[in-house]
Design an enzyme around this catalytic site. Structure first.
Site, PDB file in Angstrom:
ATOM      1  N   GLU A  62      62.306  71.080  21.776  1.00 37.68           N
ATOM      2  CA  GLU A  62      62.341  71.873  22.996  1.00 37.68           C
ATOM      3  C   GLU A  62      62.455  71.031  24.266  1.00 37.68           C
ATOM      4  OE1 GLU A  62      60.368  72.438  20.472  1.00 37.68           O
ATOM      5  OE2 GLU A  62      60.680  74.513  19.860  1.00 37.68           O
ATOM      6  N   GLN A  84      63.235  81.398  20.801  1.00 37.29           N
ATOM      7  CA  GLN A  84      62.901  82.605  20.053  1.00 37.29           C
ATOM      8  C   GLN A  84      61.494  83.100  20.345  1.00 37.29           C
ATOM      9  OE1 GLN A  84      64.167  83.201  16.109  1.00 37.29           O
ATOM     10  NE2 GLN A  84      65.920  81.830  16.240  1.00 37.29           N
ATOM     11  N   ASP A  87      56.235  80.910  23.547  1.00 35.62           N
ATOM     12  CA  ASP A  87      55.252  79.889  23.188  1.00 35.62           C
ATOM     13  C   ASP A  87      55.912  78.530  22.962  1.00 35.62           C
ATOM     14  OD1 ASP A  87      52.809  81.925  21.894  1.00 35.62           O
ATOM     15  OD2 ASP A  87      54.865  82.637  21.971  1.00 35.62           O
ATOM     16  N   HIS A 131      52.619  83.076  18.753  1.00 35.58           N
ATOM     17  CA  HIS A 131      53.968  83.620  18.879  1.00 35.58           C
ATOM     18  C   HIS A 131      54.018  84.823  19.822  1.00 35.58           C
ATOM     19  CE1 HIS A 131      54.189  81.301  15.159  1.00 35.58           C
ATOM     20  NE2 HIS A 131      55.502  81.329  15.251  1.00 35.58           N
TER      21      HIS A 131
END
Length: 328
Positions: A62, A84, A87, A131
């Site tokens: 990331e 997606q 978090d 998530h």
């Protein structure tokens, strides 16, 4: 203008496709964007149409992906980075907060940073605490970042196109629970001005300020209260930054009451900022204390039974409006 009934996910897909058509500098990347499922359908078919040079999968890295976005944008491109889950982008906070956000400021207004980061908030089917975070207030706190939270398919398309074509870094937050929501969406490209709230339902008794995944629940609550002859004005912020303060104040001046429905934690949240802004500008002009409907101050449980108790419902929002109307 011709329109088609689209889901929220399909509206996102339409916006990405048209952005790629409108500007050759736009590219879309992230984990799984070129897969068959296409990030819950939002990127499906794009790689077939535009090729792997403009729509491509990435490693799980990331921070590096965000550095790529910053570099590409400073070189004149318009990257769209897809996470997606919101978090996961926490691994890239340094790039977003220390580089993208202040870039225009540090250049004396000469440089641009046209980065759009799509971040999805999970909900349901056992997502659990890692998530499901909705950290919109974190990022809205940072000068230089735009924070967008659409609450309908038509807004998702128009706001995403505006985000991509903006010259400032934008965090585009999508509630996963909205992806199946459907409505008529214009076929042609269109742009919704960032920072312009929308009165989704006019009313005179209480102002219900809402955003993101709380928008449909707020409208349901207004419908419930209409059966009891209460007239709720539903104001969809669409964006947390820039925040449409004039629209909020105008509505509260009219109704004299304020309820904020926020899809996030209560402490230090957007709801607190909105209430403080109203208090600073309107003082004691309101007829009753403001109310907030938020998540509990707890991590999101994985158990479906506990999750059902965690998330606010339209009944919770209606109850807060009733409390405001009662002046309690």
């Amino acid at each position: 203008m011709a329109s088609t009934r689209l889901s929220f996910a399909q509206a996102i897909n339409s916006a990405l496709k048209q952005a790629l058509e409108l500007d050759p500098g736009v590219f879309v990347y992230g984990i799984g964007v070129d897969g068959g499922a296409g990030v819950f359908g939002t990127t499906a078919g794009l790689v077939d149409r535009f090729g792997g040079g403009r729509v491509f999968d990435t490693p799980i890295a990331e921070a590096g992906l965000s550095a790529l976005a910053a570099g590409a944008a400073s070189g004149g491109l318009r990257p769209v980075l897809v996470h997606q889950r919101l978090d996961f982008m926490l691994y890239s906070v340094d790039q977003v907060v220390n580089w993208m956000a202040p870039w225009r400021f540090m250049s004396g207004g000469r440089a641009k940073m046209p980065v759009t980061i799509r971040a999805i908030i999970g909900k349901g089917w056992g997502q659990g605490p890692q998530h499901t975070k909705s950290l919109h207030s974190w990022f809205a706190h940072v000068p230089g970042l735009q924070v967008v939270m659409p609450g309908s398919p038509s807004d998702a398309k128009g706001l995403l196109l505006s985000s991509i074509m903006s010259n400032d870094p934008t965090l585009f937050i999508e509630g996963r629970s909205l992806f199946a929501m459907q409505e008529e969406v214009a076929d042609e490209p269109y742009f919704i001005r960032l920072g312009e709230a929308l009165v989704r339902r006019e009313g005179k008794d209480v102002t219900l300020v809402t955003m993101g995944s709380m928008v449909p629940l707020s409208l349901q609550a207004a419908d419930q209260l209409a059966q009891e002859n209460f007239n709720v004005e539903v104001l969809d912020l669409r964006c947390l930054m820039p925040l449409d303060i004039p629209a909020i104040l105008a509505s509260v001046r009219k109704t004299g009451r304020l309820v904020v429905a926020e899809p996030g934690w209560r402490m230090y949240g957007a709801g607190a900022e909105i209430i403080a802004t109203v208090a600073e500008n309107l003082g004691t002009a309101t007829k009753s204390p403001p109310r907030r409907v938020t998540w509990p101050q707890s991590a999101v449980p994985t158990s479906s039974r506990l999750e059902e108790q965690f998330y606010p419902t339209s009944d919770d929002i209606a109850a807060a409006c009733c409390a405001s109307l009662a002046g309690a």
